[in-house]
Design a protein around this motif. Structure first.
Motif, mmCIF file in Angstrom:
data_model
loop_
_atom_site.group_PDB
_atom_site.id
_atom_site.type_symbol
_atom_site.label_atom_id
_atom_site.label_comp_id
_atom_site.label_asym_id
_atom_site.label_seq_id
_atom_site.Cartn_x
_atom_site.Cartn_y
_atom_site.Cartn_z
ATOM 1 N N SER A 31 69.002 30.440 18.156
ATOM 2 C CA SER A 31 68.610 29.368 19.070
ATOM 3 C C SER A 31 67.783 28.353 18.290
ATOM 4 N N VAL A 32 67.505 27.218 18.919
ATOM 5 C CA VAL A 32 66.698 26.167 18.288
ATOM 6 C C VAL A 32 65.585 25.768 19.241
ATOM 7 N N GLU A 33 64.370 25.784 18.729
ATOM 8 C CA GLU A 33 63.210 25.361 19.518
ATOM 9 C C GLU A 33 62.461 24.278 18.756
ATOM 10 N N ASN A 34 62.379 23.086 19.348
ATOM 11 C CA ASN A 34 61.713 21.947 18.703
ATOM 12 C C ASN A 34 62.290 21.669 17.314
ATOM 13 N N ASN A 35 63.623 21.702 17.242
ATOM 14 C CA ASN A 35 64.363 21.449 15.995
ATOM 15 C C ASN A 35 64.121 22.510 14.923
ATOM 16 N N VAL A 36 63.555 23.643 15.303
ATOM 17 C CA VAL A 36 63.327 24.744 14.369
ATOM 18 C C VAL A 36 64.277 25.886 14.720
ATOM 19 N N PRO A 37 65.093 26.362 13.756
ATOM 20 C CA PRO A 37 66.024 27.444 14.060
ATOM 21 C C PRO A 37 65.290 28.772 14.221
ATOM 22 N N LYS A 38 65.787 29.575 15.152
ATOM 23 C CA LYS A 38 65.196 30.881 15.408
ATOM 24 C C LYS A 38 66.289 31.941 15.325
ATOM 25 N N PHE A 39 66.094 32.915 14.460
ATOM 26 C CA PHE A 39 67.057 33.990 14.276
ATOM 27 C C PHE A 39 66.375 35.327 14.573
ATOM 28 N N ASP A 40 66.951 36.094 15.473
ATOM 29 C CA ASP A 40 66.425 37.418 15.807
ATOM 30 C C ASP A 40 67.503 38.453 15.552
#
Length: 351
Positions: free
Chosen positions: A220-229
C-alpha cells in the motif's frame, strides 16, 4: 469465434541463430505448432508491452524491440545498448514510457526511454548495486535478477539474488531517474529471483531460488511512501524433493487466479490457487515435468494445460492440468527446442 494465440519462446543461440521461436497455440489439444522464428543472439528474456503492440528482448548487444503484427509475427524496429554486460530480465512501466533491464552479471539496473511508438530511446539512468552477499558460489556480489513496477506505476522493485534483498526505487516519470526508498530483506542464502504482482496491485510475490520459497507481501502507499508487510512464506517443493533443488520461474495465469512456478533439480512444476482477498496461496499440485531444468513454465490462457521449458534436455513438455483435482497428465509429444529460457502467450487480433 474462439480466441487465437501465439507463443513466443526465447532461447540461447549456441546451436542456432534463431533466438526467438514463434508457435501457433493449439488450445484444444494443449500443444504448439511451429510458425516462424527471429534471428537474435541469446535471448535470455522477453516481455510484451502492456498495450500488446511491442515485444522487447534481451540480446548480447543490449535490447531489441519488435513490432507485433496482427498474425503474431515480429519485425525488428529498434535496438539499443545498455552500456554493460548482457541483461537477464526486462520490463516496461505501465505508461510505456520506460524500459527497465536487470543485470545479473554486473549487478546493474538500466533505465531506457521509450518513444510513443514503442521504439527504444536513450539511457535515462544506470544504477549499480553494491555490497557483499552471502552465497559463496556467487562470489558475494550483487546480481540483479528481476525489475518490475508496482501496478500503480509508482515504484520499481529490483530483486537482487546475490544480496538477498529486493530494493524499492521511486520512479521520476519525467526523467526516468530512480531513487532508493526502501529495501525488502529476504532470509540469508535465499536468493530472490522473480517478482509477480496481483491484478489489483495489493499483493506481491517474490520467489527465492536458493531457499525454494515464495514470500508474500501486502502493498500500500501512505503519503507517497510505500508500505510492505510480509504475510507468509510458502515452499515451492514437497518434503520429499530432490537434492540441490532451486526455484526458477514464476508466472501468473491470464485470469490472475493461479500462480505457477518450476523447480530445477527437482524438475517439478508447482501450481497455487491465489486468494484474491488476502493474497494467500493454496498449493494444488507439485509434480514432475518429464524434462531437465525447467527454466520456465506457464499455464495456457484457458488454464487447462501447462507447458514446461526444459533448458538442459532441450525440450518443451505439455500436460493437461486439473487444479481442483491436483492432477497433471502428459498430453502430447514433447517438442525439441535448443536451450529455451522464457515463454509469453499473446492473443491475436481478431481478423
Amino acid at each position: 469465434m474462439k480466441d487465437k494465440y501465439v507463443a513466443y519462446v526465447s532461447c540461447y543461440t549456441q546451436e542456432t541463430k534463431d533466438g526467438i521461436k514463434i508457435f501457433d497455440v493449439d488450445m484444444k489439444n494443449g500443444t504448439f505448432q511451429p510458425k516462424s522464428s527471429v534471428q537474435i543472439t541469446n535471448s535470455s528474456y522477453i516481455t510484451i508491452s502492456h498495450d500488446r503492440k511491442n515485444l522487447y528482448s534481451i540480446t548480447d548487444h543490449g535490447v531489441e524491440e519488435y513490432k507485433i503484427a496482427p498474425d503474431g509475427s515480429l519485425t525488428l524496429e529498434s535496438a539499443a545498448s545498455i552500456n554493460g554486460m548482457r541483461g537477464c530480465y526486462l520490463s516496461t512501466d505501465y505508461e510505456e514510457k520506460f524500459l527497465f533491464v536487470a543485470g545479473y552479471h554486473d549487478g546493474k539496473i538500466t533505465v531506457l526511454s521509450l518513444e510513443e511508438n514503442g521504439a527504444i530511446g536513450h539511457i535515462c539512468d544506470e544504477i549499480y548495486h553494491k555490497g557483499l552477499g552471502s552465497i559463496v558460489d556467487r562470489n558475494f556480489r550483487p546480481h540483479v535478477n528481476c525489475v518490475k513496477m508496482t501496478r500503480d506505476n509508482k515504484f520499481l522493485l529490483a530483486a537482487d539474488l546475490g544480496m538477498d534483498h529486493t530494493k524499492v526505487y521511486e520512479l521520476d516519470h519525467h526523467t526516468g531517474k530512480l531513487k532508493l526508498v526502501d529495501i525488502l530483506h529476504s532470509e540469508q542464502y535465499s536468493g530472490p529471483r522473480h517478482i509477480k504482482i496481483t491484478k489489483d496491485g495489493k499483493f506481491i510475490y517474490i520467489i527465492h531460488e536458493a531457499s525454494c520459497m515464495i514470500d508474500i507481501y501486502s502493498y500500500s502507499v501512505e503519503n507517497n511512501v510505500p508500505k510492505f508487510d510480509k504475510i507468509d512464506s510458502v515452499p515451492t517443493i514437497n518434503d520429499y524433493h530432490a537434492g540441490d533443488s532451486a526455484a526458477s520461474a514464476l508466472n501468473l495465469s491470464d485470469d490472475f487466479k493461479y500462480l505457477i512456478c518450476s523447480n530445477v533439480g527437482d524438475n517439478s512444476v508447482v501450481l497455487y490457487k491465489m486468494n484474491a482477498k488476502n493474497g494467500s496461496l493454496e498449493k494444488k499440485l507439485c509434480l514432475p515435468i518429464s524434462g531437465s531444468y525447467p527454466k520456465d513454465a506457464a499455464l495456457f490462457p484457458d488454464n487447462k494445460h501447462i507447458v514446461s521449458l526444459n533448458h538442459e534436455s532441450n525440450t518443451m513438455t505439455f500436460f493437461k492440468v486439473d487444479p481442483d483435482a491436483g492432477t497433471l497428465v502428459m498430453s502430447s509429444k514433447e517438442i525439441k527446442i535448443d536451450m529455451p529460457n522464457c515463454i509469453v502467450f499473446h492473443k491475436l487480433e481478431e481478423a
